[in-house]
Design a protein around this motif. Sequence first.
Motif, PDB file in Angstrom:
ATOM      1  N   ALA A  91      32.251  46.491  29.441  1.00 55.94           N
ATOM      2  CA  ALA A  91      33.270  46.824  28.436  1.00 55.94           C
ATOM      3  C   ALA A  91      34.615  47.087  29.105  1.00 55.94           C
ATOM      4  CB  ALA A  91      32.829  48.047  27.636  1.00 55.94           C
ATOM      5  N   PRO A  92      35.692  46.473  28.596  1.00 56.36           N
ATOM      6  CA  PRO A  92      37.030  46.723  29.161  1.00 56.36           C
ATOM      7  C   PRO A  92      37.388  48.204  29.035  1.00 56.36           C
ATOM      8  CG  PRO A  92      37.062  44.802  27.729  1.00 56.36           C
ATOM      9  CD  PRO A  92      35.739  45.473  27.514  1.00 56.36           C
ATOM     10  N   THR A  93      37.479  48.879  30.138  1.00 58.85           N
ATOM     11  CA  THR A  93      37.793  50.308  30.162  1.00 58.85           C
ATOM     12  C   THR A  93      38.862  50.574  31.223  1.00 58.85           C
ATOM     13  OG1 THR A  93      35.778  50.511  31.513  1.00 58.85           O
ATOM     14  CG2 THR A  93      35.637  51.193  29.206  1.00 58.85           C
ATOM     15  N   LEU A 107      52.065  40.327  37.423  1.00 57.26           N
ATOM     16  CA  LEU A 107      51.868  41.744  37.734  1.00 57.26           C
ATOM     17  C   LEU A 107      50.368  41.976  37.868  1.00 57.26           C
ATOM     18  CD1 LEU A 107      54.464  43.400  35.305  1.00 57.26           C
ATOM     19  CD2 LEU A 107      54.746  42.763  37.716  1.00 57.26           C
ATOM     20  N   ASP A 108      49.944  42.411  39.037  1.00 53.88           N
ATOM     21  CA  ASP A 108      48.531  42.546  39.373  1.00 53.88           C
ATOM     22  C   ASP A 108      47.951  43.816  38.754  1.00 53.88           C
ATOM     23  OD1 ASP A 108      46.036  42.637  40.493  1.00 53.88           O
ATOM     24  OD2 ASP A 108      46.714  42.789  42.570  1.00 53.88           O
ATOM     25  N   ALA A 109      47.044  43.641  37.784  1.00 55.02           N
ATOM     26  CA  ALA A 109      46.397  44.778  37.126  1.00 55.02           C
ATOM     27  C   ALA A 109      44.907  44.805  37.421  1.00 55.02           C
ATOM     28  CB  ALA A 109      46.640  44.720  35.620  1.00 55.02           C
ATOM     29  N   SER A 110      44.514  44.264  38.564  1.00 61.79           N
ATOM     30  CA  SER A 110      43.090  44.192  38.892  1.00 61.79           C
ATOM     31  C   SER A 110      42.516  45.582  39.158  1.00 61.79           C
ATOM     32  CB  SER A 110      42.873  43.307  40.116  1.00 61.79           C
ATOM     33  OG  SER A 110      43.592  43.813  41.234  1.00 61.79           O
ATOM     34  N   GLY A 160      52.116  37.619  28.772  1.00 60.40           N
ATOM     35  CA  GLY A 160      50.707  37.416  28.485  1.00 60.40           C
ATOM     36  C   GLY A 160      49.853  38.448  29.197  1.00 60.40           C
ATOM     37  N   ILE A 161      48.899  39.031  28.477  1.00 56.33           N
ATOM     38  CA  ILE A 161      48.023  40.055  29.044  1.00 56.33           C
ATOM     39  C   ILE A 161      46.577  39.581  28.935  1.00 56.33           C
ATOM     40  CG2 ILE A 161      47.308  42.476  28.961  1.00 56.33           C
ATOM     41  CD1 ILE A 161      49.888  43.128  27.511  1.00 56.33           C
ATOM     42  N   SER A 162      45.900  39.507  30.068  1.00 61.61           N
ATOM     43  CA  SER A 162      44.490  39.129  30.090  1.00 61.61           C
ATOM     44  C   SER A 162      43.902  39.543  31.422  1.00 61.61           C
ATOM     45  CB  SER A 162      44.318  37.614  29.905  1.00 61.61           C
ATOM     46  OG  SER A 162      42.984  37.220  30.123  1.00 61.61           O
ATOM     47  N   ASN A 163      42.820  40.323  31.402  1.00 61.28           N
ATOM     48  CA  ASN A 163      42.209  40.761  32.645  1.00 61.28           C
ATOM     49  C   ASN A 163      41.676  39.569  33.439  1.00 61.28           C
ATOM     50  OD1 ASN A 163      41.198  42.668  34.572  1.00 61.28           O
ATOM     51  ND2 ASN A 163      39.160  42.386  33.700  1.00 61.28           N
ATOM     52  N   SER A 164      40.952  38.682  32.760  1.00 57.10           N
ATOM     53  CA  SER A 164      40.396  37.518  33.445  1.00 57.10           C
ATOM     54  C   SER A 164      41.435  36.430  33.663  1.00 57.10           C
ATOM     55  CB  SER A 164      39.243  36.940  32.626  1.00 57.10           C
ATOM     56  OG  SER A 164      39.725  36.364  31.417  1.00 57.10           O
ATOM     57  N   GLY A 165      42.453  36.422  32.813  1.00 58.02           N
ATOM     58  CA  GLY A 165      43.447  35.352  32.875  1.00 58.02           C
ATOM     59  C   GLY A 165      42.940  34.046  32.316  1.00 58.02           C
ATOM     60  N   GLU A 166      41.789  34.086  31.649  1.00 58.10           N
ATOM     61  CA  GLU A 166      41.165  32.861  31.147  1.00 58.10           C
ATOM     62  C   GLU A 166      40.858  32.930  29.647  1.00 58.10           C
ATOM     63  OE1 GLU A 166      41.079  30.277  32.912  1.00 58.10           O
ATOM     64  OE2 GLU A 166      41.286  31.078  34.958  1.00 58.10           O
ATOM     65  N   SER A 167      41.495  33.837  28.932  1.00 58.63           N
ATOM     66  CA  SER A 167      41.267  33.907  27.487  1.00 58.63           C
ATOM     67  C   SER A 167      41.623  32.566  26.859  1.00 58.63           C
ATOM     68  CB  SER A 167      42.111  35.019  26.856  1.00 58.63           C
ATOM     69  OG  SER A 167      41.774  36.272  27.396  1.00 58.63           O
ATOM     70  N   ASP A 200      44.949  34.135  40.608  1.00 61.22           N
ATOM     71  CA  ASP A 200      44.622  32.717  40.712  1.00 61.22           C
ATOM     72  C   ASP A 200      44.047  32.146  39.411  1.00 61.22           C
ATOM     73  OD1 ASP A 200      42.260  34.118  40.749  1.00 61.22           O
ATOM     74  OD2 ASP A 200      41.343  32.952  42.375  1.00 61.22           O
ATOM     75  N   SER A 201      44.119  32.906  38.329  1.00 63.15           N
ATOM     76  CA  SER A 201      43.601  32.444  37.041  1.00 63.15           C
ATOM     77  C   SER A 201      44.569  31.450  36.406  1.00 63.15           C
ATOM     78  CB  SER A 201      43.416  33.641  36.102  1.00 63.15           C
ATOM     79  OG  SER A 201      44.677  34.255  35.844  1.00 63.15           O
ATOM     80  N   THR A 202      44.160  30.864  35.305  1.00 61.98           N
ATOM     81  CA  THR A 202      45.032  29.932  34.576  1.00 61.98           C
ATOM     82  C   THR A 202      46.317  30.624  34.157  1.00 61.98           C
ATOM     83  OG1 THR A 202      43.102  28.723  33.750  1.00 61.98           O
ATOM     84  CG2 THR A 202      45.178  28.399  32.576  1.00 61.98           C
ATOM     85  N   LEU A 203      46.208  31.841  33.639  1.00 57.84           N
ATOM     86  CA  LEU A 203      47.406  32.594  33.252  1.00 57.84           C
ATOM     87  C   LEU A 203      48.275  32.869  34.467  1.00 57.84           C
ATOM     88  CD1 LEU A 203      49.114  34.214  31.240  1.00 57.84           C
ATOM     89  CD2 LEU A 203      47.572  36.169  31.617  1.00 57.84           C
ATOM     90  N   GLY A 204      47.660  33.289  35.568  1.00 62.96           N
ATOM     91  CA  GLY A 204      48.420  33.591  36.775  1.00 62.96           C
ATOM     92  C   GLY A 204      49.149  32.384  37.328  1.00 62.96           C
ATOM     93  N   ARG A 205      48.503  31.211  37.287  1.00 65.37           N
ATOM     94  CA  ARG A 205      49.125  29.999  37.835  1.00 65.37           C
ATOM     95  C   ARG A 205      50.298  29.529  36.979  1.00 65.37           C
ATOM     96  NH1 ARG A 205      43.717  28.495  38.325  1.00 65.37           N
ATOM     97  NH2 ARG A 205      43.964  26.969  36.630  1.00 65.37           N
TER      98      ARG A 205
END
Length: 332
Positions: A159-161, A145-148, A102-109, A134-139
Amino acid sequence: MTLPPSFDPARALALARETLNIEAQAVIALAQRVDVSFVRAIELVLGIPGRVVVMGMGKSGHIGRKLAATLASTGTPAMFVHPAEASHGDLGMITGTDVVLGISNSGESEELTAILPLIKRMGVPLLAITGRRDSTLGRHADVVLDASVDKEACPHNLAPTASTTAQLALGDALAVALLDARGFRADDFARSHPGGALGRKLLTHVSDVMRVVADTPSVGPDAGLMDLMREISAKGLGMAAVVDAEGRVVGIFTDGDLRRLIEKTGSGADLRALRARDVMHPNPRTVRPDALAVEAAGLMEASRITSVLVVDDQGRLLGALNSNDLMRAKVI
């Protein structure tokens, strides 16, 4: 064309440089954060018999599609499943032998987080590329894998850049580490890309593009020079092989050899008494039919010749290959 009054060329250049610097720094920071979680992710993928099912929404989804394609072309079976479509039946594409990435910057999509409990209930391992551990996806993830990133390159930090650049780079790192662990070679890559330039170079053999023996000019050692020239003219290769009674190549004669012979003897000389054995070059360059066509091209370039004879293990003539054949096959 009318440009908007707000356009400032100097500002455009400054923003371009700033964007590239921000995204470059985001990738550099990733390299410093890669840790044992990355190794665990590799081990998890290598340990499953199925596919990597990549999921993501919006811009992360675009990155996910690219990553699935990269994995699939480098030895790791993968596919992309849209999270919204998964909620309406496509979840059935995932099996118990797969791993979900799963890929999501916020982890909350919302579309992605809605199906995470179902994925876990199926017993399918979950990897996450996210900017928030610590997002829903992360938990929910077995490995994160930390992409912060510190900030987006967008002037409004919206804008996601930089975040998508980090996802892309981290996904590529995952694919490269996996292909190395699998012992994936250049010829394996070519088999996944038969229509590309690399595929043609690594998959095309001499036997695929050569001219067969019936279309290859050849004479015996005792053939007269006039017969030799007629054979060259009839089959249009600019050369002829000289073969013995068993069909083994003993020499070659080319158009260039004829010009040099005339220059040496003079235009008034009677050449009709000459035989092929008298004018041929012995031990010509040859290739085997199972050699790669690109190897034949390299031999021709190194030897500064435009044609090469194809022979079997006993040196018997099987055909010929010239530079035009290689260009038609797009090997060169």
